[in-house]
Design an enzyme around this catalytic site. Structure first.
Site, PDB file in Angstrom:
ATOM      1  N   SER A 197       0.651  -1.174  -0.027  1.00 18.59           N
ATOM      2  CA  SER A 197       0.011   0.050   0.034  1.00 18.59           C
ATOM      3  C   SER A 197       0.917   1.293   0.041  1.00 18.59           C
ATOM      4  CB  SER A 197      -0.833  -0.049   1.213  1.00 18.59           C
ATOM      5  OG  SER A 197      -1.600   1.244   1.458  1.00 18.59           O
ATOM      6  N   TYR A 241      -2.007  -0.903  10.880  1.00 23.73           N
ATOM      7  CA  TYR A 241      -2.058  -1.146   9.394  1.00 23.73           C
ATOM      8  C   TYR A 241      -0.913  -0.778   8.848  1.00 23.73           C
ATOM      9  CZ  TYR A 241      -3.290  -0.916   4.680  1.00 23.73           C
ATOM     10  OH  TYR A 241      -3.314  -0.909   3.421  1.00 23.73           O
TER      11      TYR A 241
END
Length: 279
Positions: free
Chosen positions: A138, A151
């Site tokens: 990401s 995360y």
């Protein structure tokens, strides 16, 4: 392992998290292009609805199901040419609020499941003398925002894991590529909003949590579709010399360059704006 003869034009692909979002879009595109595609996910019903997909129900936290998945593909096809480690989810909420068992689960799925499946696939690729692994990280693996510590930590871990592993695999002609999506319109944000609300909407960080929740719901309308990542995957698979990493989708490049060209101080000013709810 005995190897079967096969048509090299029909590469065997394993995609995790194939039942929805980026995984599903990628599976559908690769099937259209004639690849042999196996999809692994917990939602077996959703897998069955993807025409042409070879479904494998499984859980990234369950090593037995991962072992069974790899064995099934190797028994049927003789090898795995491409592994797309796409499965993952976002755990949002203040570090002070998130139970540590939830943080462990985040790493079990996003990092250790990915790592174990990679271990299981590598012998087949080494024996073939070729292979491609695509790890879905990401832009959050290289930038950071408040209430996303666990995360971001998991995605930063994938980045380091992948870069080191790439060096180990070079002598075996196995390529490893990282994709770093930006804002992509999937269920990711809706699922991430649930722990954000559950753990942090009523405590010391409630103002920040509500602002982030609001801004995510507003930005969802203009996010990039999952197909942009799927097409990037197809491009990588068709390239003889793919790059090490690719930024894909809305704000991916903007956020990356904001941090790495402007510096952490300026980037954090940008990040803080996400904690103020739009009027």
């Amino acid at each position: 392992m005995s190897r079967k003869k096969y048509n090299s034009n029909h590469k065997v692909v394993l995609i995790t998290g194939a039942s929805s979002g980026i995984g599903r879009a990628t599976a559908e595109l690769l099937l259209q292009k004639g690849y042999i595609v196996y999809g692994l996910a917990r939602n077996s019903e959703a897998l069955q609805k993807i025409k042409g997909l070879r479904p494998i129900p499984g859980d990234m936290k369950d090593e037995t199901s991962l072992e069974a998945a790899v064995k099934k593909i190797c028994d049927e096809q003789g090898r795995i040419d491409v592994l797309i480690n796409n499965a993952g989810y976002g755990l949002l909420g203040a570090v002070e609020d998130i139970p540590i068992e939830q943080a462990r689960r985040q790493f079990e799925v996003n990092v250790f499941g990915l790592a174990r499946l990679t271990q299981l696939v590598l012998p087949s690729m080494r024996e073939a003398g070729s292979g491609l692994i695509i790890n879905m990280s990401s832009v959050g693996g290289r930038v950071y925002f408040p209430l996303g510590a666990w995360y971001h930590a998991s995605k930063h871990a994938i980045e380091g894991f992948s870069d080191s592993l790439r060096l180990e695999l070079q002598e075996y002609n196995i390529k490893l590529v990282i994709i770093e999506p930006g804002l992509i319109a999937t269920n990711f944000y809706k699922l991430a909003e649930e722990p954000l609300t559950r753990y942090s909407s009523n405590g010391a960080y409630s103002g920040v949590a509500k602002a982030i929740s609001h801004n995510l719901s507003q930005s969802y309308k203009t996010m990039s579709p999952p197909s942009v990542v799927a097409h990037k995957v197809a491009t990588i698979m068709e390239s003889k010399h793919p790059r090490r990493r690719y930024l894909v989708g809305k704000l991916a490049r903007v956020l990356f360059y904001a941090r790495h060209l402007l510096g952490d101080g300026v980037f954090e000013q940008i990040a803080k704006k996400q904690t103020r709810q739009s009027k």
